[in-house]
Design a protein around this motif. Structure first.
Motif, PDB file in Angstrom:
ATOM      1  N   UNK A  89       0.820  -1.198   0.000  1.00 15.84           N
ATOM      2  CA  UNK A  89       0.000   0.000   0.000  1.00 15.84           C
ATOM      3  C   UNK A  89       0.855   1.248   0.000  1.00 15.84           C
ATOM      4  N   UNK A  90       0.191   2.402  -0.083  1.00 16.52           N
ATOM      5  CA  UNK A  90       0.903   3.673  -0.146  1.00 16.52           C
ATOM      6  C   UNK A  90       0.229   4.686   0.767  1.00 16.52           C
TER       7      UNK A  90
ATOM      8  N   UNK B  54      -3.366   4.697   2.711  1.00 16.49           N
ATOM      9  CA  UNK B  54      -3.216   4.982   4.136  1.00 16.49           C
ATOM     10  C   UNK B  54      -3.090   6.479   4.360  1.00 16.49           C
ATOM     11  N   UNK B  55      -3.487   6.909   5.557  1.00 18.17           N
ATOM     12  CA  UNK B  55      -3.336   8.307   5.959  1.00 18.17           C
ATOM     13  C   UNK B  55      -2.770   8.350   7.373  1.00 18.17           C
TER      14      UNK B  55
ATOM     15  N   UNK C 238     -11.432  12.400   7.266  1.00 20.43           N
ATOM     16  CA  UNK C 238     -12.052  13.127   6.150  1.00 20.43           C
ATOM     17  C   UNK C 238     -11.488  12.646   4.831  1.00 20.43           C
ATOM     18  N   UNK C 239     -10.165  12.428   4.787  1.00 28.03           N
ATOM     19  CA  UNK C 239      -9.530  11.946   3.568  1.00 28.03           C
ATOM     20  C   UNK C 239     -10.042  10.559   3.198  1.00 28.03           C
ATOM     21  N   UNK C 240     -10.163   9.674   4.180  1.00 28.73           N
ATOM     22  CA  UNK C 240     -10.682   8.341   3.884  1.00 28.73           C
ATOM     23  C   UNK C 240     -12.137   8.402   3.423  1.00 28.73           C
TER      24      UNK C 240
ATOM     25  N   UNK D 139      -5.528   3.752   8.399  1.00 27.54           N
ATOM     26  CA  UNK D 139      -4.830   4.817   9.112  1.00 27.54           C
ATOM     27  C   UNK D 139      -3.474   4.303   9.563  1.00 27.54           C
ATOM     28  N   UNK D 140      -2.452   5.159   9.445  1.00 28.01           N
ATOM     29  CA  UNK D 140      -1.095   4.738   9.794  1.00 28.01           C
ATOM     30  C   UNK D 140      -0.298   5.929  10.346  1.00 28.01           C
TER      31      UNK D 140
END
Length: 382
Positions: free
Chosen positions: A8-9, A106-107, A120-122, A136-137
């Motif tokens: 993932x990124x 991921x955020x 919010x981003x997800x 989330x990370x």
């Protein structure tokens, strides 16, 4: 545990990366893309694609409906920004990553610097992706009220069709951690116990069939209304980010996965063994936990060029020299074979999910690296 290797990124949601470039002077408006790529600008057209076309029928509403109708408002034109500096481009970045074959997006989470808020981003990624895990990370639960966060995470799990993974952390000592507790008016002391209780509360709410109460040492709630249901029984998996002996033990006893960032693969293997030993001691299946790795990656023509660019990234992002950072975190830069060899050591040590943070200073460079790293996915999974 998913035994297939996944990659993932991390999305660059910090304002320094999508806004004006990090503090080395980089800016998307200087030497960046001449115009936004199709992938990055796709979000600008998303509202038009999602809105239904106007009705073509000849039926006219009654006159009283005309009188009470709120007049249509013209959508404001987007501000004139340098290429790549519109934060909505981050949605296009995520869509492009899914199309390139990445397994997860991921955020990270903070209040120390301006950024797009993690959940919010997800939420923005949920309707425009269909396959990738959204994670989330790591999420900092101390920044949010625990009952409300359980509802938000349950809602994300529902809206994404069960694609959410929540990695949590308790914060770092010093300037990156303690100020978050001060801003949240939550004591720094016993932060690990508070984190574990918060996750226990979430899980109780995710499995409750009606009103409930929670009584822990630090968190106590009576008469919690019926909570929002989740997509999967038990709710989304919750991983722990951390690599101290205590964190390894807590991961094995209490969590569904492990997301550390040790710089040495041998340390990773030792830590994973500790996690599994703790899981077995708690009567859990050691093989059921997901072993992941958070790692910074940059492709460059030579190892020397890669190291030079990592030096700039370390100073801009952490205000520290690379020699210090590489004793703390997993990171690699250089030609593809150099990067793959580094990552392969961790895969051989037991990691099954790589969460890659692209060590680039602005969104244009992040996007270019996203495409190049995608070419390595078959070899990493092979």
């Amino acid at each position: 545990m998913n035994t297939r290797i996944q990659v993932g990124v991390l999305l660059p949601i910090g304002h320094a990366q999508w806004g004006e470039g990090l503090s080395d002077g980089s800016c998307l408006g200087r030497g960046g893309l001449a115009r936004p790529s199709a992938a990055l600008s796709s979000i600008a057209d998303a509202p038009r694609r999602l809105n239904p076309p106007p009705c073509s029928c000849t039926h006219q509403p009654p006159a009283h409906q005309h009188r009470n109708r709120v007049p249509d408002r013209k959508r404001p034109d987007p501000p004139d920004r340098p290429s790549g500096t519109d934060p909505r481009s981050l949605v296009g970045f995520g869509v492009r990553a899914e199309r390139l074959g990445y397994d997860s997006l991921w955020v990270n989470d903070s209040l120390i610097e301006p950024r797009i808020e993690a959940l919010t981003m997800l939420s923005a990624l949920t309707p425009v992706t269909s396959r990738v895990t959204l994670g989330t990370a790591a999420l900092m639960p101390v920044l949010r009220r625990p009952v409300q966060t359980a509802q938000t995470l349950a809602s994300l799990d529902l809206m994404s069709g069960g694609r959410l993974t929540v990695t949590v952390g308790a914060g770092f000592p010093g300037r990156l951690g303690r100020p978050l507790h001060d801003l949240s008016e939550v004591p720094w002391e016993r932060r690990f116990a508070r984190l574990d209780e918060t996750v226990a509360l979430w899980r109780q709410l995710w499995t409750a069939e009606g009103p409930t109460s929670f009584h822990g040492e630090l968190l106590r709630f009576d008469d919690i209304p019926r909570p929002t249901p989740v997509f999967r029984p038990g709710g989304p998996p919750v991983w722990l980010g951390g690599n101290t002996p205590a964190a390894r033990s807590r991961t094995g006893r209490l969590y569904d996965g492990w997301l550390p960032y040790p710089p040495d693969a041998a340390d990773y293997a030792t830590g994973l063994a500790d996690v599994r030993t703790a899981a077995a001691g708690a009567g859990r299946d050691p093989q059921a936990l997901d072993p992941a790795l958070f790692v910074s990656v940059l492709l460059a023509e030579t190892p020397a060029e890669g190291r030079r660019r990592l030096e700039a990234y370390s100073r801009a992002n952490y205000k520290m020299e690379l020699d210090q950072l590489e004793t703390i975190q997993a990171l690699t830069a250089g030609p593809p074979d150099h990067v793959v060899a580094y990552l392969r050591k961790f895969l051989d040590a037991g990691a099954r999910h790589l969460v890659i943070r692209i060590a680039a200073l602005d969104l244009a460079a992040q996007t270019e690296q996203l495409e190049r790293i995608a070419e390595l996915l078959p070899e990493l999974r092979g």
